[in-house]
Design an enzyme around this catalytic site. Sequence first.
Site, PDB file in Angstrom:
ATOM      1  N   ASN A   1     -40.645  81.615  48.710  1.00  0.00           N
ATOM      2  CA  ASN A   1     -39.577  80.777  48.175  1.00  0.00           C
ATOM      3  C   ASN A   1     -38.223  81.466  48.324  1.00  0.00           C
ATOM      4  O   ASN A   1     -38.059  82.636  47.966  1.00  0.00           O
ATOM      5  CB  ASN A   1     -39.836  80.472  46.700  1.00  0.00           C
ATOM      6  CG  ASN A   1     -41.165  79.777  46.491  1.00  0.00           C
ATOM      7  OD1 ASN A   1     -41.542  78.913  47.274  1.00  0.00           O
ATOM      8  ND2 ASN A   1     -41.886  80.165  45.451  1.00  0.00           N
TER       9      ASN A   1
ATOM     10  N   GLU B   1     -39.191  76.372  50.504  1.00  0.00           N
ATOM     11  CA  GLU B   1     -40.547  76.903  50.325  1.00  0.00           C
ATOM     12  C   GLU B   1     -41.211  76.964  51.692  1.00  0.00           C
ATOM     13  O   GLU B   1     -41.368  75.947  52.362  1.00  0.00           O
ATOM     14  CB  GLU B   1     -41.343  76.002  49.388  1.00  0.00           C
ATOM     15  CG  GLU B   1     -40.710  75.862  48.011  1.00  0.00           C
ATOM     16  CD  GLU B   1     -41.415  74.820  47.158  1.00  0.00           C
ATOM     17  OE1 GLU B   1     -42.259  75.199  46.324  1.00  0.00           O
ATOM     18  OE2 GLU B   1     -41.116  73.620  47.344  1.00  0.00           O
TER      19      GLU B   1
ATOM     20  N   THR C   1     -46.493  79.859  49.189  1.00  0.00           N
ATOM     21  CA  THR C   1     -45.220  79.808  49.911  1.00  0.00           C
ATOM     22  C   THR C   1     -44.314  80.981  49.554  1.00  0.00           C
ATOM     23  O   THR C   1     -44.383  81.543  48.462  1.00  0.00           O
ATOM     24  CB  THR C   1     -44.465  78.509  49.598  1.00  0.00           C
ATOM     25  OG1 THR C   1     -44.246  78.401  48.184  1.00  0.00           O
ATOM     26  CG2 THR C   1     -45.246  77.306  50.102  1.00  0.00           C
TER      27      THR C   1
END
Length: 323
Positions: free
Chosen positions: A214, A259, A212
């Site tokens: 972030n 995320e 992900t």
Amino acid sequence: MTTGFTVIRDTTPDAAIPRGAVVAMGNFDGVHLGHRAVIAAALQMGRAHGKPAFAVTFEPHPRSFFSPNSPQFRLSDEASKLRLLAGTGLDGAVVMTFDKGRAGTSAQDFIHHDLIQRLGISGIAVGYDFHFGKGRVGSPSLLVSEAPRLGIEVDVQAHVDIAERPVSSSAIRMALAEGQIDDATEMLGGPWFVTGEVIHGEKRGRDLGYPTANIRLDKTCGLKHGIYAVRVGRGAERFDAVASYGRRPTFDNGAPLLEVFLFDFKGDLYGCKLDVAFIGFIRDELKFDSIDTLIRQMNEDSARARAVLAAAPDAFPKLGEIG
């Protein structure tokens, strides 16, 4: 995209301010449909008289000045607000610093000094409920009464309703707090979005097969914790994605973090600034008893997010460039 969008501030020399402009005045948090009605009125007035059209807005938000210990969830920070305003077709924005001096300026002084003498406006559009000046005594009716003497045109826009409910920034904040993304999108006239820099995280997503990007959002963000179908912008590029906003109760229950897992993307996004537009709400944030259960749920979330995004192929905020 709109180009040549000019930003005028308190420090801008008078000689650099175009005289005779028409202005739309307001706080414009979120630049929602109610705000856009005011902006459209200013644009129409400007075109009718061959004059440029500007927004007049205030930073920080006056509520932040008057209630510094009760920070409000802003729908759009200053930079995002200006990009949204630039996307409306306006020629620019006048950003007035809201400080002790401006808070203490009478409505009459604000009209005569700021609007007439400094900006030299020829017309102004405001919403029916916009107030200004010390004690908020400045009102649309005051502008209308002063207009003939000042030689300016005034347009006062009524509230905009959706399903008999007035559109307002507070109503949009409430919708986002409840995960009602469709309602927020309808009132905004486009998806709500955030902008942030991709930071390093715990790298758990990579281990789970879902690396992900972030992004730490402002601590006042009131978005409901949960899973969302989102669309990501990096410059002119667009990516479909699924995102989680919350405290990660399965792992650490830490500070809220956004995320974002970009579908079909490979590359390094660390340090990149991304726009993340929220297209649909998938589910509440949950705590899982096992990693396998979590991964199965993430697979389902991704499939649902893809379906939501496939049904909204053009959904992304209309943003302009700041000159």
